[in-house]
Design a protein around this motif. Structure first.
Motif, PDB file in Angstrom:
ATOM      1  N   ILE A   1      60.243  47.004  39.313  1.00 31.54           N
ATOM      2  CA  ILE A   1      61.181  47.398  38.263  1.00 31.54           C
ATOM      3  C   ILE A   1      62.284  46.353  38.098  1.00 31.54           C
ATOM      4  N   ASN A   2      62.699  45.738  39.206  1.00 33.85           N
ATOM      5  CA  ASN A   2      63.832  44.805  39.175  1.00 33.85           C
ATOM      6  C   ASN A   2      63.425  43.334  39.171  1.00 33.85           C
ATOM      7  N   MET A   3      62.148  43.033  39.031  1.00 34.85           N
ATOM      8  CA  MET A   3      61.689  41.652  39.128  1.00 34.85           C
ATOM      9  C   MET A   3      62.189  40.810  37.953  1.00 34.85           C
ATOM     10  N   PRO A   4      62.693  39.612  38.209  1.00 33.04           N
ATOM     11  CA  PRO A   4      63.175  38.730  37.136  1.00 33.04           C
ATOM     12  C   PRO A   4      62.056  38.320  36.185  1.00 33.04           C
ATOM     13  N   LEU A   5      62.420  38.031  34.956  1.00 29.84           N
ATOM     14  CA  LEU A   5      61.453  37.705  33.912  1.00 29.84           C
ATOM     15  C   LEU A   5      60.583  36.519  34.294  1.00 29.84           C
ATOM     16  N   GLU A   6      61.153  35.452  34.806  1.00 31.24           N
ATOM     17  CA  GLU A   6      60.373  34.250  35.107  1.00 31.24           C
ATOM     18  C   GLU A   6      59.315  34.535  36.164  1.00 31.24           C
ATOM     19  N   GLU A   7      59.649  35.321  37.178  1.00 27.27           N
ATOM     20  CA  GLU A   7      58.659  35.646  38.200  1.00 27.27           C
ATOM     21  C   GLU A   7      57.564  36.524  37.611  1.00 27.27           C
ATOM     22  N   ARG A   8      57.930  37.455  36.741  1.00 24.14           N
ATOM     23  CA  ARG A   8      56.922  38.296  36.098  1.00 24.14           C
ATOM     24  C   ARG A   8      55.955  37.461  35.267  1.00 24.14           C
ATOM     25  N   ARG A   9      56.507  36.525  34.515  1.00 26.37           N
ATOM     26  CA  ARG A   9      55.647  35.658  33.692  1.00 26.37           C
ATOM     27  C   ARG A   9      54.707  34.826  34.551  1.00 26.37           C
ATOM     28  N   GLU A  10      55.206  34.268  35.636  1.00 27.68           N
ATOM     29  CA  GLU A  10      54.382  33.412  36.492  1.00 27.68           C
ATOM     30  C   GLU A  10      53.249  34.210  37.136  1.00 27.68           C
ATOM     31  N   ARG A  11      53.579  35.373  37.645  1.00 28.61           N
ATOM     32  CA  ARG A  11      52.548  36.210  38.264  1.00 28.61           C
ATOM     33  C   ARG A  11      51.499  36.640  37.239  1.00 28.61           C
ATOM     34  N   TRP A  12      51.961  37.042  36.059  1.00 25.07           N
ATOM     35  CA  TRP A  12      51.033  37.517  35.028  1.00 25.07           C
ATOM     36  C   TRP A  12      50.120  36.401  34.545  1.00 25.07           C
ATOM     37  N   ARG A  13      50.660  35.215  34.319  1.00 25.80           N
ATOM     38  CA  ARG A  13      49.887  34.112  33.748  1.00 25.80           C
ATOM     39  C   ARG A  13      48.676  33.772  34.610  1.00 25.80           C
ATOM     40  N   GLY A  14      48.886  33.697  35.932  1.00 31.45           N
ATOM     41  CA  GLY A  14      47.776  33.385  36.818  1.00 31.45           C
ATOM     42  C   GLY A  14      46.688  34.436  36.767  1.00 31.45           C
ATOM     43  N   MET A  15      47.084  35.709  36.745  1.00 25.00           N
ATOM     44  CA  MET A  15      46.088  36.788  36.685  1.00 25.00           C
ATOM     45  C   MET A  15      45.368  36.791  35.348  1.00 25.00           C
ATOM     46  N   MET A  16      46.097  36.576  34.267  1.00 25.88           N
ATOM     47  CA  MET A  16      45.479  36.612  32.944  1.00 25.88           C
ATOM     48  C   MET A  16      44.487  35.464  32.770  1.00 25.88           C
ATOM     49  N   ASP A  17      44.826  34.294  33.241  1.00 21.48           N
ATOM     50  CA  ASP A  17      43.899  33.160  33.141  1.00 21.48           C
ATOM     51  C   ASP A  17      42.600  33.471  33.897  1.00 21.48           C
ATOM     52  N   HIS A  18      42.737  34.085  35.045  1.00 19.14           N
ATOM     53  CA  HIS A  18      41.548  34.447  35.833  1.00 19.14           C
ATOM     54  C   HIS A  18      40.687  35.466  35.075  1.00 19.14           C
ATOM     55  N   LEU A  19      41.332  36.461  34.469  1.00 15.45           N
ATOM     56  CA  LEU A  19      40.578  37.499  33.770  1.00 15.45           C
ATOM     57  C   LEU A  19      39.904  36.961  32.506  1.00 15.45           C
ATOM     58  N   LEU A  20      40.542  36.021  31.840  1.00 15.95           N
ATOM     59  CA  LEU A  20      39.933  35.422  30.653  1.00 15.95           C
ATOM     60  C   LEU A  20      38.681  34.623  31.032  1.00 15.95           C
ATOM     61  N   GLU A  21      38.745  33.943  32.151  1.00 14.31           N
ATOM     62  CA  GLU A  21      37.606  33.137  32.587  1.00 14.31           C
ATOM     63  C   GLU A  21      36.491  33.997  33.160  1.00 14.31           C
ATOM     64  N   ASN A  22      36.859  35.086  33.827  1.00 18.12           N
ATOM     65  CA  ASN A  22      35.875  35.929  34.515  1.00 18.12           C
ATOM     66  C   ASN A  22      35.814  37.308  33.852  1.00 18.12           C
ATOM     67  N   ASP A  23      35.388  37.311  32.599  1.00 16.52           N
ATOM     68  CA  ASP A  23      35.324  38.580  31.871  1.00 16.52           C
ATOM     69  C   ASP A  23      33.979  39.264  32.110  1.00 16.52           C
ATOM     70  N   VAL A  24      33.767  40.414  31.474  1.00 13.19           N
ATOM     71  CA  VAL A  24      32.575  41.203  31.749  1.00 13.19           C
ATOM     72  C   VAL A  24      31.304  40.497  31.274  1.00 13.19           C
ATOM     73  N   SER A  25      31.390  39.694  30.224  1.00  9.16           N
ATOM     74  CA  SER A  25      30.216  38.955  29.755  1.00  9.16           C
ATOM     75  C   SER A  25      29.792  37.905  30.776  1.00  9.16           C
ATOM     76  N   ARG A  26      30.788  37.256  31.393  1.00 11.07           N
ATOM     77  CA  ARG A  26      30.494  36.274  32.437  1.00 11.07           C
ATOM     78  C   ARG A  26      29.825  36.956  33.635  1.00 11.07           C
ATOM     79  N   TRP A  27      30.318  38.119  34.004  1.00  9.00           N
ATOM     80  CA  TRP A  27      29.726  38.887  35.099  1.00  9.00           C
ATOM     81  C   TRP A  27      28.265  39.202  34.806  1.00  9.00           C
ATOM     82  N   CYS A  28      28.005  39.688  33.624  1.00 10.24           N
ATOM     83  CA  CYS A  28      26.650  40.047  33.212  1.00 10.24           C
ATOM     84  C   CYS A  28      25.732  38.818  33.235  1.00 10.24           C
ATOM     85  N   GLU A  29      26.213  37.724  32.688  1.00  7.27           N
ATOM     86  CA  GLU A  29      25.426  36.484  32.627  1.00  7.27           C
ATOM     87  C   GLU A  29      25.123  35.958  34.030  1.00  7.27           C
TER      88      GLU A  29
END
Length: 458
Positions: free
Chosen positions: A421-449
């Motif tokens: 709840i109290n996390m600073p914006l920059e830390e939230r952005r940094e944490r989110w960006r890494g996870m989102m990049d991973h999810l974009l690369e490893n989506d359900v179509s990639r899993w299926c393939e």
């Protein structure tokens, strides 16, 4: 190119407008079927009562054939509600105390798998590739092999696989292991699940691991691998972006009245840790009085398997607990916990995820948990929320930017809520960006393939 045959307990059949049931898994599997042509076979969800089910109902949609069969009421009660969901499910989720064994339920489980095999057999051509899904249908390949089929057959387990000491409490563990050994490729959610399987195989000399991921057991050579399932990341992110204009999402935003929103979304199941999570939220508010009246916790929990007594009891327990917490810490103008006991459409759900400052995903044990991935995908890149995630979810192996917690540790989870709840914006952005990049690369179509490429390989 060889056809693909998918077999699962339930089938996602398009409606009259050609739209499939919502969900990334259905989208990916239908795309794989459309590319190769093939069949998706499974239970219709209907009972034929006490009479033998009618022949398969075949529905054509392009070059995909959907093949549905009813089950007798006895089979539904013993195979599905009985052995699958009152033995295999709790065992695979490490809940030995909830496993209820019965010989007739065990017999029904193997009988229904034999029934599925005999109904599928006339549809199988020599070069078809067969992909079987989840714990309901573990013995299916063994039944097909006994009938003489030499096709490449793969299996993917969507739930966790337990270690030997847990699995071996099940009286028919050897038959289950023999069933898995009949496949050409076994897919698990994480390397931990694969290691547990290898340990089960070697523990009592049922088989050997010849080299990493290559096994021999019961006269058959086969492979095993970790294939972490994804979501349709880009599409879900677009759902969330557009959902801001949806009337239900607008009403939710207005009703929060400027308070921070914490969201939990789970099927009603004892593996999801919902009661522990409510305790942690109460502890968070109690330990952080400055957040009283400034935070709302929305828990969306559709009913699940209400015909199974453990689930019906849990439904009452969660509702009572939410009511108790609201009564203890709520005020005239603030209801701390909003508990919704029904399903919400995925586009609206995406919008609610995007509103939430914290996504609270704390299962006691989970194969993967796609809610965690959906929450990340739904976030506003400029102002993303924080994911608080159980270390016992498969998703914890991938989503490194989450705040990992032990769901049994109420104080630890409460502290993670405060940090999120109290996390600073920059830390939230940094944490989110890494996870989102991973999810974009490893989506359900990639899993299926990835899975189908390995299954085709000799």
């Amino acid at each position: 190119m060889s056809r693909l045959i998918i077999v699962s307990n339930r089938v996602s059949v398009p409606d009259n407008q050609g739209a499939a049931a919502a969900g990334g898994l259905a989208v990916a599997l239908q795309a794989a079927l459309a590319e190769r042509g093939g069949v998706w076979m499974g239970w219709s969800g209907k009972s034929s009562g006490d009479i033998e089910p009618e022949p398969l109902v075949l529905t054509e949609d392009g070059n995909i054939t959907y093949a549905l069969t009813d089950l007798t009421q006895t089979d539904v009660e013993e195979y599905y509600q009985g052995f699958a969901n009152r033995v295999l499910w709790p065992i695979c989720h490490y809940r030995l105390d909830l496993a209820e064994y019965g010989r007739k339920e065990m017999a029904s489980y193997f009988r229904v798998n034999r029934f599925f095999a005999h109904r599928l057999a006339p549809l199988v051509e020599p070069d078809d590739i067969i992909w079987v899904h989840d714990y309901h249908l573990i013995p299916l390949a063994a039944e097909l092999r006994q009938m003489g089929f030499k096709n490449r057959i793969g299996f993917f387990l969507h739930i966790p696989w337990p270690p030997a000491d847990v699995l071996f409490t099940m009286p028919v563990h050897e038959e289950i292991m023999r069933g898995l050994s009949s496949y050409d490729l076994l897919g698990f959610q994480t390397k931990y699940d694969l290691e547990n399987f290898a340990g089960c195989l070697k523990r009592e000399g049922m088989g050997v691991e010849n080299s990493p991921g290559h096994f021999s057991a019961h006269g058959h050579n086969f492979r095993g691998g970790a294939y972490s399932i994804g979501i349709e990341t880009a599409a879900f992110a677009e759902f969330a972006r557009k959902a801001a204009a949806h009337s239900m999402v607008r009403k939710a935003r207005q009703s929060v009245e400027g308070r921070d929103l914490i969201i939990g979304v789970d099927r009603l199941d004892y593996s999801k840790g919902i009661t522990q999570r409510i305790d942690a939220f109460e502890r968070f508010i109690t330990n952080n009085p400055a957040h009283q009246r400034r935070v709302t916790y929305l828990q969306i929990t559709p009913k699940s398997r209400s015909e199974v007594p453990e689930y019906e009891a849990m439904q009452h327990a969660v509702a009572e607990q939410a009511g108790r917490v609201n009564g203890a810490i709520g005020t005239v103008d603030w209801v701390p916990i909003r508990y919704i006991n029904r399903s919400i459409s995925r586009p609206v759900l995406a919008g609610l995820y995007r509103l939430a400052k914290v996504g609270l995903v704390t299962p006691l044990r989970d194969g993967m948990n796609l809610v965690a991935k959906e929450y990340v995908a739904a976030q506003d890149p400029d102002d993303p929320g924080v994911l608080v995630l159980s270390r016992f979810a498969g998703a914890a192996r991938e989503l490194r930017g989450a705040l990992l917690v032990n769901p049994y540790d109420v104080d630890g989870t409460a502290n993670a809520l405060a940090r999120g709840i109290n996390m600073p914006l920059e830390e939230r952005r940094e944490r989110w960006r890494g996870m989102m990049d991973h999810l974009l690369e490893n989506d359900v179509s990639r899993w299926c393939e990835n899975f189908l490429t390995d299954l085709r390989a000799e």
